[in-house]
Design a protein around this motif. Structure first.
Motif, PDB file in Angstrom:
ATOM      1  N   SER A  66       0.827  -1.202   0.000  1.00  0.00           N
ATOM      2  CA  SER A  66       0.000   0.000   0.000  1.00  0.00           C
ATOM      3  C   SER A  66       0.864   1.256   0.000  1.00  0.00           C
ATOM      4  O   SER A  66       0.587   2.220  -0.717  1.00  0.00           O
ATOM      5  CB  SER A  66      -0.952  -0.011   1.206  1.00  0.00           C
ATOM      6  OG  SER A  66      -0.232  -0.011   2.428  1.00  0.00           O
ATOM      7  N   ARG A  67       1.933   1.252   0.778  1.00  0.00           N
ATOM      8  CA  ARG A  67       2.743   2.464   0.904  1.00  0.00           C
ATOM      9  C   ARG A  67       3.686   2.668  -0.273  1.00  0.00           C
ATOM     10  O   ARG A  67       3.925   3.794  -0.688  1.00  0.00           O
ATOM     11  CB  ARG A  67       3.527   2.446   2.219  1.00  0.00           C
ATOM     12  CG  ARG A  67       2.614   2.647   3.418  1.00  0.00           C
ATOM     13  CD  ARG A  67       3.405   2.809   4.699  1.00  0.00           C
ATOM     14  NE  ARG A  67       2.512   2.982   5.842  1.00  0.00           N
ATOM     15  CZ  ARG A  67       2.924   3.119   7.092  1.00  0.00           C
ATOM     16  NH1 ARG A  67       4.212   3.100   7.355  1.00  0.00           N
ATOM     17  NH2 ARG A  67       2.058   3.270   8.073  1.00  0.00           N
ATOM     18  N   THR A  68       4.252   1.608  -0.824  1.00  0.00           N
ATOM     19  CA  THR A  68       5.146   1.799  -1.964  1.00  0.00           C
ATOM     20  C   THR A  68       4.379   2.176  -3.217  1.00  0.00           C
ATOM     21  O   THR A  68       4.907   2.879  -4.082  1.00  0.00           O
ATOM     22  CB  THR A  68       5.969   0.530  -2.256  1.00  0.00           C
ATOM     23  OG1 THR A  68       5.090  -0.563  -2.541  1.00  0.00           O
ATOM     24  CG2 THR A  68       6.880   0.177  -1.103  1.00  0.00           C
ATOM     25  N   ASP A  69       3.140   1.729  -3.327  1.00  0.00           N
ATOM     26  CA  ASP A  69       2.396   1.887  -4.578  1.00  0.00           C
ATOM     27  C   ASP A  69       1.318   2.952  -4.559  1.00  0.00           C
ATOM     28  O   ASP A  69       0.869   3.381  -5.619  1.00  0.00           O
ATOM     29  CB  ASP A  69       1.756   0.550  -4.974  1.00  0.00           C
ATOM     30  CG  ASP A  69       2.776  -0.473  -5.438  1.00  0.00           C
ATOM     31  OD1 ASP A  69       3.988  -0.223  -5.291  1.00  0.00           O
ATOM     32  OD2 ASP A  69       2.357  -1.525  -5.956  1.00  0.00           O
ATOM     33  N   PHE A  70       0.861   3.370  -3.375  1.00  0.00           N
ATOM     34  CA  PHE A  70      -0.323   4.231  -3.334  1.00  0.00           C
ATOM     35  C   PHE A  70      -0.207   5.412  -2.378  1.00  0.00           C
ATOM     36  O   PHE A  70      -1.221   5.882  -1.852  1.00  0.00           O
ATOM     37  CB  PHE A  70      -1.558   3.400  -2.954  1.00  0.00           C
ATOM     38  CG  PHE A  70      -2.003   2.443  -4.027  1.00  0.00           C
ATOM     39  CD1 PHE A  70      -2.495   2.911  -5.234  1.00  0.00           C
ATOM     40  CD2 PHE A  70      -1.921   1.074  -3.828  1.00  0.00           C
ATOM     41  CE1 PHE A  70      -2.903   2.033  -6.220  1.00  0.00           C
ATOM     42  CE2 PHE A  70      -2.341   0.187  -4.805  1.00  0.00           C
ATOM     43  CZ  PHE A  70      -2.833   0.666  -6.014  1.00  0.00           C
ATOM     44  N   GLY A  71       1.008   5.923  -2.167  1.00  0.00           N
ATOM     45  CA  GLY A  71       1.156   7.063  -1.275  1.00  0.00           C
ATOM     46  C   GLY A  71       0.243   8.237  -1.596  1.00  0.00           C
ATOM     47  O   GLY A  71      -0.472   8.739  -0.724  1.00  0.00           O
TER      48      GLY A  71
END
Length: 285
Positions: A66-71
């Motif tokens: 979630s954090r690497t792809d959708f910040g």
């Protein structure tokens, strides 16, 4: 080398501020919470933000989280209108253990995990935003669960693997040929050797579909999708040839196709503001 740099962006955001989210603390946003839930025999990590009535699940790409792809989506999607949930599929990011593997049904497994996680979280109906591999997962989830999916947006995704796709995957198999900047986020997550091995396993996993009739991943499921669907495609996407979004558009009844002339594979990151507005307008219709 230039082609390898471009092709590798199926996985990585380009800008450094998004790369930094890999190790961002839990306190990155006071309105964001994170936890794990036990689903289908594994502990799945998820993040949740916003308090709107329209629930949206973000589905990341290969090896992503979630954090690497959708910040930009976790931070900027309207928190009064939407409740946004990001998750790490089993074996990726913080949903480890177990180690990730790629059996023939790994996309089906991810789709079931995603929907069952949302059930555990108490969400009866929700929309899907799926990027790359996450878009494939979204297509399967929507086809298998028509009573639960409100709307769906997919980009950088494909329903089959062609010989042309296979060549692209094999061009980026060897991560030692990637730039250090590209490798760094995933090496920090999985370790140097772990990342190289996991990426090679992904290439093998996605390549196995070429041996199916017509290279199908989920072609036969597309006519079963009944939710409103927006297909977004960057016309400069080096990893997903333009025939893939056209195929999805043709076989998903009532779907829309939005082309972004300057968009590449990570269009939702590079053009986050434009992409977020496009998504919000579609979801709020």
């Amino acid at each position: 080398m230039a082609s390898l740099f471009l092709l590798g962006r199926r996985l990585f955001p380009r800008r450094s501020d998004f790369l930094r989210t890999v190790n961002a603390p839990r306190q990155l946003s006071s309105s964001r919470s994170s936890n794990k839930k036990h689903v289908n025999g594994v502990d799945l990590f998820y993040e949740q933000t916003g308090g709107g009535k329209h629930v949206v699940l973000l589905l990341p790409g290969a090896l992503g989280s979630s954090r690497t792809d959708f910040g930009p989506q976790l931070e900027a999607l309207n928190k009064e209108v939407f409740t946004v949930v990001g998750w790490d599929p089993r074996g990726y990011g913080r949903s480890r253990p177990p180690d990730r593997d790629f059996p023939p049904d790994f996309f089906e497994r991810d789709a079931k995990d995603a929907v069952d996680l949302m059930k555990v979280l108490g969400f009866g109906r929700f929309s899907l935003l799926g990027w790359s591999d996450g878009g494939i997962t979204a297509l399967i989830a929507a086809a298998r669960n028509p009573d639960r999916i409100n709307k769906m947006v997919v980009w950088g995704s494909n329903a089959f693997v062609s010989q042309e796709d296979l060549k692209l995957y094999n061009m980026v198999r060897d991560v030692s040929k990637w730039s250090a900047r590209m490798r760094r986020p995933m090496e920090e997550t999985y370790g140097d050797q772990g990342f190289a091995e996991l990426w090679a396993s992904w290439v093998d996993g996605i390549s196995q579909f070429v041996h199916r009739p017509e290279g199908s991943i989920c072609m036969e499921l597309l006519p079963l999708i009944s939710c409103s669907t927006l297909i977004v495609h960057g016309e400069k996407d080096p990893m997903v040839p333009g025939f893939h979004p056209q195929y999805l558009h043709k076989h998903i009844k009532g779907s829309r196709l939005q082309l972004m002339p300057e968009g590449k594979h990570n269009l939702h990151l590079k053009y986050a503001e434009q992409f977020n507005k496009l998504v919000e307008d579609f979801l709020e219709e």
